[in-house]
Design a protein around this motif. Structure first.
Motif, PDB file in Angstrom:
ATOM      1  N   LEU A 131       0.841  -1.203   0.000  1.00 15.85           N
ATOM      2  CA  LEU A 131       0.000   0.000   0.000  1.00 15.85           C
ATOM      3  C   LEU A 131       0.872   1.248   0.000  1.00 15.85           C
ATOM      4  N   MET A 132       0.468   2.270  -0.775  1.00 14.15           N
ATOM      5  CA  MET A 132       1.205   3.538  -0.829  1.00 14.15           C
ATOM      6  C   MET A 132       0.245   4.702  -0.635  1.00 14.15           C
ATOM      7  N   GLN A 133       0.657   5.678   0.188  1.00 16.95           N
ATOM      8  CA  GLN A 133      -0.199   6.851   0.426  1.00 16.95           C
ATOM      9  C   GLN A 133       0.664   8.081   0.704  1.00 16.95           C
ATOM     10  N   THR A 134       0.258   9.217   0.161  1.00 17.90           N
ATOM     11  CA  THR A 134       0.932  10.487   0.458  1.00 17.90           C
ATOM     12  C   THR A 134      -0.070  11.384   1.183  1.00 17.90           C
ATOM     13  N   GLY A 135       0.270  11.791   2.401  1.00 15.06           N
ATOM     14  CA  GLY A 135      -0.697  12.556   3.194  1.00 15.06           C
ATOM     15  C   GLY A 135      -1.961  11.744   3.365  1.00 15.06           C
ATOM     16  N   ALA A 136      -3.109  12.367   3.039  1.00 11.71           N
ATOM     17  CA  ALA A 136      -4.391  11.650   3.158  1.00 11.71           C
ATOM     18  C   ALA A 136      -4.913  11.271   1.772  1.00 11.71           C
ATOM     19  N   SER A 137      -4.007  11.042   0.843  1.00  8.84           N
ATOM     20  CA  SER A 137      -4.390  10.755  -0.556  1.00  8.84           C
ATOM     21  C   SER A 137      -5.134   9.429  -0.669  1.00  8.84           C
ATOM     22  N   ASN A 138      -5.678   9.185  -1.868  1.00  5.99           N
ATOM     23  CA  ASN A 138      -6.131   7.837  -2.184  1.00  5.99           C
ATOM     24  C   ASN A 138      -4.942   6.887  -2.030  1.00  5.99           C
ATOM     25  N   VAL A 139      -5.268   5.610  -1.908  1.00  2.00           N
ATOM     26  CA  VAL A 139      -4.219   4.624  -1.632  1.00  2.00           C
ATOM     27  C   VAL A 139      -4.010   3.753  -2.881  1.00  2.00           C
ATOM     28  N   LEU A 140      -2.755   3.612  -3.275  1.00  2.00           N
ATOM     29  CA  LEU A 140      -2.424   2.693  -4.372  1.00  2.00           C
ATOM     30  C   LEU A 140      -2.088   1.338  -3.766  1.00  2.00           C
ATOM     31  N   VAL A 141      -2.677   0.293  -4.339  1.00  2.00           N
ATOM     32  CA  VAL A 141      -2.518  -1.058  -3.794  1.00  2.00           C
ATOM     33  C   VAL A 141      -1.962  -1.986  -4.866  1.00  2.00           C
ATOM     34  N   SER A 142      -0.906  -2.682  -4.507  1.00  2.00           N
ATOM     35  CA  SER A 142      -0.331  -3.703  -5.390  1.00  2.00           C
ATOM     36  C   SER A 142      -0.527  -5.063  -4.718  1.00  2.00           C
ATOM     37  N   ALA A 143      -0.870  -6.078  -5.507  1.00  2.00           N
ATOM     38  CA  ALA A 143      -1.111  -7.411  -4.939  1.00  2.00           C
ATOM     39  C   ALA A 143       0.191  -8.095  -4.514  1.00  2.00           C
ATOM     40  N   ASN A 144       1.307  -7.578  -5.000  1.00  2.00           N
ATOM     41  CA  ASN A 144       2.609  -8.166  -4.625  1.00  2.00           C
ATOM     42  C   ASN A 144       3.671  -7.097  -4.799  1.00  2.00           C
ATOM     43  N   VAL A 145       4.895  -7.388  -4.353  1.00  2.00           N
ATOM     44  CA  VAL A 145       5.976  -6.406  -4.513  1.00  2.00           C
ATOM     45  C   VAL A 145       6.889  -6.740  -5.689  1.00  2.00           C
ATOM     46  N   SER A 146       6.848  -7.979  -6.156  1.00  2.00           N
ATOM     47  CA  SER A 146       7.771  -8.377  -7.228  1.00  2.00           C
ATOM     48  C   SER A 146       7.491  -7.632  -8.529  1.00  2.00           C
ATOM     49  N   GLN A 147       6.232  -7.269  -8.768  1.00  2.00           N
ATOM     50  CA  GLN A 147       5.933  -6.623 -10.050  1.00  2.00           C
ATOM     51  C   GLN A 147       6.599  -5.249 -10.172  1.00  2.00           C
ATOM     52  N   PHE A 148       7.054  -4.681  -9.042  1.00  2.00           N
ATOM     53  CA  PHE A 148       7.751  -3.392  -9.121  1.00  2.00           C
ATOM     54  C   PHE A 148       9.110  -3.513  -9.806  1.00  2.00           C
ATOM     55  N   LEU A 149       9.618  -4.736  -9.884  1.00  2.00           N
ATOM     56  CA  LEU A 149      10.938  -4.939 -10.476  1.00  2.00           C
ATOM     57  C   LEU A 149      10.863  -6.120 -11.444  1.00  2.00           C
ATOM     58  N   PRO A 150      10.346  -5.869 -12.662  1.00  2.00           N
ATOM     59  CA  PRO A 150      10.086  -6.961 -13.598  1.00  2.00           C
ATOM     60  C   PRO A 150      11.353  -7.719 -13.988  1.00  2.00           C
ATOM     61  N   LEU A 151      12.478  -7.043 -13.963  1.00  2.00           N
ATOM     62  CA  LEU A 151      13.754  -7.735 -14.162  1.00  2.00           C
ATOM     63  C   LEU A 151      14.574  -7.466 -12.918  1.00  2.00           C
ATOM     64  N   SER A 152      15.120  -8.508 -12.331  1.00  2.00           N
ATOM     65  CA  SER A 152      15.837  -8.311 -11.078  1.00  2.00           C
ATOM     66  C   SER A 152      17.083  -9.170 -11.058  1.00  2.00           C
ATOM     67  N   PHE A 153      17.908  -8.916 -10.076  1.00  2.66           N
ATOM     68  CA  PHE A 153      19.127  -9.709  -9.934  1.00  2.66           C
ATOM     69  C   PHE A 153      18.882 -10.881  -9.006  1.00  2.66           C
ATOM     70  N   LYS A 154      19.230 -12.068  -9.473  1.00  2.22           N
ATOM     71  CA  LYS A 154      19.145 -13.255  -8.609  1.00  2.22           C
ATOM     72  C   LYS A 154      20.451 -14.007  -8.743  1.00  2.22           C
ATOM     73  N   LEU A 155      21.086 -14.295  -7.634  1.00  2.00           N
ATOM     74  CA  LEU A 155      22.340 -15.041  -7.670  1.00  2.00           C
ATOM     75  C   LEU A 155      22.097 -16.408  -8.296  1.00  2.00           C
ATOM     76  N   PRO A 156      23.086 -16.964  -9.005  1.00  2.00           N
ATOM     77  CA  PRO A 156      22.946 -18.330  -9.518  1.00  2.00           C
ATOM     78  C   PRO A 156      22.577 -19.279  -8.381  1.00  2.00           C
ATOM     79  N   ALA A 157      21.787 -20.287  -8.700  1.00  2.00           N
ATOM     80  CA  ALA A 157      21.183 -21.153  -7.678  1.00  2.00           C
ATOM     81  C   ALA A 157      22.205 -21.734  -6.708  1.00  2.00           C
ATOM     82  N   HIS A 158      23.398 -22.065  -7.192  1.00  2.00           N
ATOM     83  CA  HIS A 158      24.352 -22.727  -6.292  1.00  2.00           C
ATOM     84  C   HIS A 158      24.852 -21.806  -5.198  1.00  2.00           C
TER      85      HIS A 158
END
Ligand code: THU
Length: 161
Positions: A131-158
């Motif tokens: 959830l995101m809000q500035t002051g008493a603004s309407n609230v923006l809601v995302s169902a997850n946090v991963s979608q904010f970073l469609p490409l991300s860094f992940k260490l190799p599995a090992h």
């Protein structure tokens, strides 16, 4: 060209007073945390609260430093505090707010926080409502946090735990 890779992105905008009580409680906690911001350099106060599966709420605020890059955003303060104090209690929801009355669409987590939140979600294997809000603004809601970073860094599995 071998393929075109695309990602979609979805946010909901809610009137604050129409959100469920658990969201309002988390937002209120984040607004309270905003008052503990240490932001003498930017003078921009941010509060963030996370709700754990047990119901516990952990709060954070931005903490700056005269060595500027040493400071930390409110989201990472809250996520890392939860990870350190409640390592086996997954984060189910998180809120980030500022007392600044800026457009809420301009107020979303920085790249570093996106990477940290994504890894938290990945490792717990369950989505974090955000959830995101500035002051008493309407609230923006995302169902997850991963979608904010469609490409991300992940260490190799090992190298992963
Ligand atoms: N900040 C946060 O704490 N969270 C955000 O999502 C954006 C920015 C902080 C970092 C710095 O202390 C101040 O706000 C100005 O950038």
């Amino acid at each position: 060209m071998i393929q075109r890779i695309e990602r979609s992105f979805h946010l909901e905008e809610w009137r604050a007073d129409e959100l469920p009580p658990s969201d309002l409680e988390l937002l209120q906690s984040a607004h309270n945390a905003c008052q503990s911001a240490y932001s003498p350099y930017s003078k921009f106060n941010v509060g963030s609260s996370v709700r754990l599966a047990s119901g516990t709420i952990v709060a954070g605020s931005n903490q700056e430093n005269s060595a500027y890059p040493s400071g930390l955003c409110a989201e990472r303060v809250a996520f890392f505090a939860a990870g350190a104090q409640h390592p086996d209690d997954p984060i189910v929801a998180a809120a980030v707010v500022t007392d600044s009355t800026m457009p809420v669409l301009d107020f979303s987590p920085c790249g570093g926080c996106r990477q940290v939140m994504l890894e938290t979600e990945d490792r717990q294997g369950a989505p974090i409502r955000f959830l995101m809000q500035t002051g008493a603004s309407n609230v923006l809601v995302s169902a997850n946090v991963s979608q904010f970073l469609p490409l991300s860094f992940k260490l190799p599995a090992h190298r992963n735990p």
